[in-house]
Design a protein around this motif. Structure first.
Motif, short mmCIF file in Angstrom:
data_model
loop_
_atom_site.label_atom_id
_atom_site.label_comp_id
_atom_site.label_asym_id
_atom_site.label_seq_id
_atom_site.Cartn_x
_atom_site.Cartn_y
_atom_site.Cartn_z
N GLY A 14 -15.05 -19.19 15.08
CA GLY A 14 -14.18 -18.08 15.46
C GLY A 14 -14.66 -17.43 16.74
N ALA A 15 -14.88 -16.13 16.69
CA ALA A 15 -15.35 -15.43 17.87
C ALA A 15 -16.86 -15.30 17.84
N ARG A 16 -17.47 -16.20 17.15
CA ARG A 16 -18.92 -16.15 17.07
C ARG A 16 -19.54 -16.32 18.44
N LYS A 17 -20.62 -15.64 18.65
CA LYS A 17 -21.26 -15.73 19.92
C LYS A 17 -22.30 -16.84 19.96
N ARG A 18 -22.90 -17.02 18.82
CA ARG A 18 -24.01 -17.97 18.76
C ARG A 18 -23.58 -19.28 18.13
N ASP A 19 -22.58 -19.89 18.69
CA ASP A 19 -22.04 -21.10 18.08
C ASP A 19 -21.89 -22.19 19.14
N MET A 66 -32.23 -32.10 24.26
CA MET A 66 -32.24 -33.01 25.39
C MET A 66 -32.22 -34.46 24.95
N THR A 67 -32.55 -34.67 23.68
CA THR A 67 -32.62 -36.06 23.25
C THR A 67 -31.24 -36.67 23.00
N GLU A 68 -30.26 -35.83 22.79
CA GLU A 68 -28.91 -36.35 22.60
C GLU A 68 -27.91 -35.52 23.40
N ASP A 69 -26.74 -36.10 23.55
CA ASP A 69 -25.72 -35.46 24.36
C ASP A 69 -24.85 -34.50 23.56
N ALA A 70 -24.81 -34.67 22.28
CA ALA A 70 -23.93 -33.86 21.46
C ALA A 70 -24.73 -33.05 20.42
N PRO A 71 -25.33 -31.97 20.88
CA PRO A 71 -26.14 -31.16 19.97
C PRO A 71 -25.30 -30.58 18.84
N ALA A 72 -24.01 -30.38 19.07
CA ALA A 72 -23.16 -29.82 18.03
C ALA A 72 -23.07 -30.79 16.85
N ALA A 73 -22.90 -32.04 17.18
CA ALA A 73 -22.81 -33.05 16.13
C ALA A 73 -24.18 -33.27 15.49
N ALA A 74 -25.21 -32.93 16.24
CA ALA A 74 -26.55 -33.15 15.72
C ALA A 74 -27.00 -31.99 14.84
N GLY A 75 -26.36 -30.85 15.01
CA GLY A 75 -26.71 -29.71 14.19
C GLY A 75 -26.52 -30.07 12.72
N SER A 76 -27.60 -30.09 11.99
CA SER A 76 -27.53 -30.66 10.65
C SER A 76 -26.77 -29.77 9.66
N ALA A 77 -27.32 -28.60 9.38
CA ALA A 77 -26.76 -27.80 8.30
C ALA A 77 -25.71 -26.80 8.79
N ARG A 78 -25.93 -26.25 9.94
CA ARG A 78 -25.09 -25.15 10.36
C ARG A 78 -23.93 -25.58 11.25
N THR A 79 -23.59 -26.84 11.16
CA THR A 79 -22.47 -27.32 11.96
C THR A 79 -21.15 -26.71 11.50
N GLN A 80 -21.13 -26.31 10.26
CA GLN A 80 -19.90 -25.75 9.71
C GLN A 80 -19.73 -24.28 10.07
N ALA A 81 -19.95 -23.98 11.32
CA ALA A 81 -19.80 -22.61 11.78
C ALA A 81 -18.33 -22.21 11.76
N PRO A 82 -18.09 -20.91 11.65
CA PRO A 82 -16.72 -20.41 11.56
C PRO A 82 -15.86 -20.79 12.77
#
Lengths: 209, 209
Positions: B19-24, B1-17
């Motif tokens: 793909g068809a991942r469910k938890r991304d 809630m502190t930022e609008d772009a949690p994806a960009a804020a994801g520190s280490a696991r931003t490099q998700a595949p």
DNA sequence: CTTGCATGTCCACCACTGTGGACATACGCT
DNA sequence: AGCGTATGTCCACAGTGGTGGACATGCAAG
């Protein structure tokens, strides 16, 4: 219920005073139409609600259904009326047309286009407007245009004007609402001329750089 | 809630595949954005619902609120993206621009304008788009224009293009969708040239009839 | 393995939309 | 004056809009 225009069907008493009468179908219809025109122009087809329109007209919501069949029917009548007195772009009038579009305040003249812009998102409304434009506006404009392909060029002119209005009125483009906007008038006029004038009487529109 | 772009804020696991991942979160965001772009372009800001968008994206409606704050926030991001790859009208490209506008199928290029047209009725959406247009599109175009008053003329060009698209795509003007539409290309190009070209290098735009 | 946190899923709320039928009223005609 | 009829008024419905809080779940770290 047998007809859509009970006011016009009223045989003898159609000549009502149209003043502040309470029991006057014609005046009621007119009031609804007026309120609807404002509402649709300001908020678009989807944005304006029948309750709001009826409220502004000082009548009951049900009258709209009764007199115009539906919201779409009401809209169709509003559109038709709006395009009756729309801006005309003939070769001789392009200067003032450009001026009116860019600086202009002539609300009545731009109402038709504005109405179109605000309601174009709705497919139903778009169909209604297209029909009305082609029947009223475009045809009238095409008749005033010299040269060939008048119909298509008329559409082009309408499109250009609509685009300018869109940017100015709806989007509120600052570049089109600043003091320097006047500088753009000749450009817009040149653009209108390029379409409005017959290809022969200008320096041939297709002149390569 | 502190930022609008949690994806960009994801520190280490931003490099998700992605793909068809469910938890991304990043993929989910992208899917929502894609679905939203289509929906907004086709039905406009008011016409497209968050449920519909979420459904098309295959995600839950709540994610939109969570990731983008609100429908308006989502719309703002979509608009920004749409204008990144928009049609450009420079003096050299006017021929193909005119052709693309009148006959064109280049969906990606016209998406921005189309999006604008369909959502212009909503004041909130209009403000968002105006800001984005001025920041992305208009500025980019103005830089490409020679001569003075480039910003204003860029706005004018955008307006013209938007108008043509409006008549063609939204209203479905028959005159702009017929086989003879090709005949209009030189006219539109001339109109674009009249604005895009510097006043000196053309035959003086303000030539009276 | 357990814990912590982000990610995704469900519910429901409230406001608002357009539309329709039944009833009271006032005008115009006879 | 009395009556007929158009004119205006009321409620309710079913559907959809965006938004919010509480709970289950999977990933990553301790």
């Amino acid at each position: 219920m047998t007809e859509d225009a009970p006011a016009a069907a009223g045989s003898a008493r159609t000549q009502a005073p149209a003043g502040a009468r309470k029991r006057d179908a014609a005046a009621t219809r007119a009031a609804i139409l007026r309120a609807a025109r404002e509402a649709f122009t300001e908020r678009g087809y989807d944005g304006a609600g029948v309750r709001e329109i009826a409220g502004a007209a000082g009548v009951d919501t049900r009258l709209i259904s009764r007199y115009f069949g539906s919201k779409e029917g009401l809209f169709a009548e509003v559109v038709d009326i709006a395009y009756e007195k729309s801006l005309l772009m003939t070769p001789e009038l392009n200067e003032e047309a450009a001026r009116a579009l860019l600086l202009g305040m002539d609300k009545a003249a731009s109402d038709g286009l504005l109405l179109t812009l605000r309601s174009a998102a709705n497919p139903r409304a778009a169909a209604v407007m297209r029909e009305s434009i082609e029947r009223n506006y475009q045809r009238r404009l095409a008749d005033a245009l010299p040269g060939a392909e008048a119909t298509g060029r008329a559409s082009l002119l309408i499109a250009i004007c609509a685009g300018v209005l869109l940017d100015r009125m709806l989007l509120g483009h600052t570049a089109l609402n600043s003091p320097s906007t006047e500088t753009l008038v000749p450009y817009l006029r040149a653009a209108l001329d390029a379409v409005a004038k017959a290809p022969e009487e200008e320096g041939k529109p297709g002149e390569e750089a």
